[in-house]
Design an enzyme around this catalytic site. Structure first.
Site, short mmCIF file in Angstrom:
data_model
loop_
_atom_site.label_atom_id
_atom_site.label_comp_id
_atom_site.label_asym_id
_atom_site.label_seq_id
_atom_site.Cartn_x
_atom_site.Cartn_y
_atom_site.Cartn_z
N GLU A 1 0.82 -1.21 0.00
CA GLU A 1 0.00 0.00 0.00
C GLU A 1 0.86 1.26 0.00
O GLU A 1 0.54 2.24 -0.67
CB GLU A 1 -0.95 0.02 1.20
CG GLU A 1 -2.06 -1.02 1.13
CD GLU A 1 -2.98 -0.82 -0.07
OE1 GLU A 1 -3.10 0.32 -0.56
OE2 GLU A 1 -3.54 -1.82 -0.54
N GLN B 1 0.52 6.93 -5.07
CA GLN B 1 1.01 7.77 -6.17
C GLN B 1 1.90 7.01 -7.16
O GLN B 1 2.79 7.58 -7.78
CB GLN B 1 1.79 8.98 -5.63
CG GLN B 1 0.90 9.98 -4.94
CD GLN B 1 1.45 10.44 -3.61
OE1 GLN B 1 2.24 9.74 -2.98
NE2 GLN B 1 1.05 11.60 -3.19
N TYR C 1 -6.69 5.83 4.59
CA TYR C 1 -6.81 4.86 3.50
C TYR C 1 -5.97 3.61 3.79
O TYR C 1 -6.46 2.47 3.75
CB TYR C 1 -6.38 5.52 2.18
CG TYR C 1 -6.22 4.50 1.09
CD1 TYR C 1 -7.32 4.04 0.38
CD2 TYR C 1 -4.97 3.96 0.81
CE1 TYR C 1 -7.19 3.06 -0.58
CE2 TYR C 1 -4.82 2.99 -0.15
CZ TYR C 1 -5.93 2.54 -0.85
OH TYR C 1 -5.79 1.57 -1.79
N ASP D 1 -10.68 6.18 -1.42
CA ASP D 1 -9.67 6.89 -2.21
C ASP D 1 -10.35 7.45 -3.45
O ASP D 1 -11.60 7.44 -3.53
CB ASP D 1 -8.51 5.95 -2.58
CG ASP D 1 -8.91 4.86 -3.55
OD1 ASP D 1 -10.13 4.69 -3.79
OD2 ASP D 1 -8.02 4.19 -4.09
#
Ligand code: SF4
Length: 356
Positions: A36, A41, A119, A137
């Site tokens: 994760e 990004q 998240y 998200d």
């Protein structure tokens, strides 16, 4: 649409379309957390080799915690956003030092670890420990906004809480890990930002965005206003302890408030750079150097003001004042409505008494 209907349809879709990814078939919180953090990004194709290299170098949280930060950063090289690597290392250390090497299973406890936001905490809590907490998200914003027609601005600070509540209400409490993975995968593969696969979508007959052709409108993303940097140079003209001021009347910030002579420049300029802008002021005030110079930084909602105050002494009165300007005594200055930053400056130079 009922919660059970939504969850069942979503999980059925996931079981037919899911990608096989190495972190999907494990309940090891270390591996799930590592994947994760790497995938924040970062696209799956780019993150996958890093995930495998990290696991090879640091097969468990103890090995990662014991590694020098330089080794972690070196392995991270090329992924960018290096604060993630530093947080990864700090988090591994916190798990070892504070939790005996075991990741906590609860959402709130996970969130308190370095670099773990809501998240990631929800992902680890649900994938590894089957805790019934929804991940939220950009994919989740998009899928829920389209299917249910939610028009909340996803760029607004309150959006996350709104979508978190909605996603939790839809969550399958028996299979939170499947539900969360399914929702994210559906957003990543099917209900994509530009070309959602509406023609063969399992939600087609129930999706409001499809019914009203709102796929390009939902989710609503208000434009984040750009922060504007402005450079204010104030000339604080002083004659016999009186200060020259006027009222701002342009359609801009601080309209109706009082201020000194202002020269706004596109960038920071020193005293010499300012001189060409001072031709309307008496030469006697601007020929020499300022008595003092003070810098302030002032934040407004979408502006940062870089303010420099130059204090200038006049030996004799400037009588033919430009329109709107007046000399003010300290008492009058005190009573004038003026931006708070001017008050702070006047207190700093001792012209006004500091308020308690
Ligand atoms: S019908 Fe289209 S917009 Fe609606 S959920 Fe399916 S893919 Fe997304």
């Amino acid at each position: 649409m009922q919660q059970t209907d939504f969850a069942r349809t979503l999980i059925d879709w996931y079981q037919r379309h899911r990608r096989e990814l190495p972190w999907r078939d494990t309940v090891d919180p270390y591996k799930i957390w590592l994947s994760e953090i790497i995938l924040q990004q970062t696209r799956v194709a780019q993150g996958l080799p890093y995930y495998l290299r990290f696991l090879e170098a640091f097969p468990d949280v103890h090995r990662l915690a014991a590694a020098p930060i330089g080794a972690v950063l070196r392995l991270w090289q090329g992924l960018g956003y290096y604060s993630r690597a530093r947080n990864l290392h700090a988090c591994a250390r916190a798990v070892v030092e504070k939790h005996g090497g075991q990741f906590p299973c609860h959402f709130e406890a996970l969130k308190s670890l370095p670099g773990i936001g809501p998240y990631t905490a929800a992902a680890v809590a649900s994938f590894a420990f089957k805790q019934p907490v929804a991940v939220v998200d950009g994919n989740v914003f998009r899928v829920l906004a389209r299917i249910f027609g939610f028009e909340q601005d996803t760029a607004a600070p309150a959006a996350r809480a709104f979508f978190f509540e909605k996603a939790n209400a839809l969550l399958d409490p028996q299979h939170p890990e499947l539900f969360n993975q399914a929702l994210m995968e559906f957003g990543a593969l099917h209900c994509t930002p530009r070309n959602p696969g509406c023609a063969d979508c399992v939600f087609q007959t129930r999706c409001l965005a499809h019914r009203y052709n709102l796929q390009q409108t939902l989710p609503v993303k208000g434009k984040k206003q750009k922060v504007r940097h402005r450079h204010f140079n104030y000339l604080v003209l002083n004659w016999k302890k009186k200060l020259l001021m006027h009222t701002r009347d342009a359609p801009d910030i601080w309209r109706g408030l009082n201020e000194f002579w202002l020269v706004e420049t596109r960038r920071a300029v020193g005293w010499d750079g300012l001189r060409p802008h001072l031709l309307k002021l008496p030469a006697a005030a601007t020929n020499g150097n300022p008595v003092s110079c003070h810098d302030f930084r002032h934040l407004l909602s979408h502006q940062v003001l870089h303010i420099r105050f130059y204090q200038l002494e006049l030996k004799k009165e400037w009588k033919k004042l430009p329109p709107g300007f007046r000399w003010h005594t300290a008492r009058s200055v005190d009573q004038l409505a003026k931006p708070i930053i001017l008050t702070r400056y006047l207190e700093t130079i001792g012209y006004l008494k500091a308020s308690a």
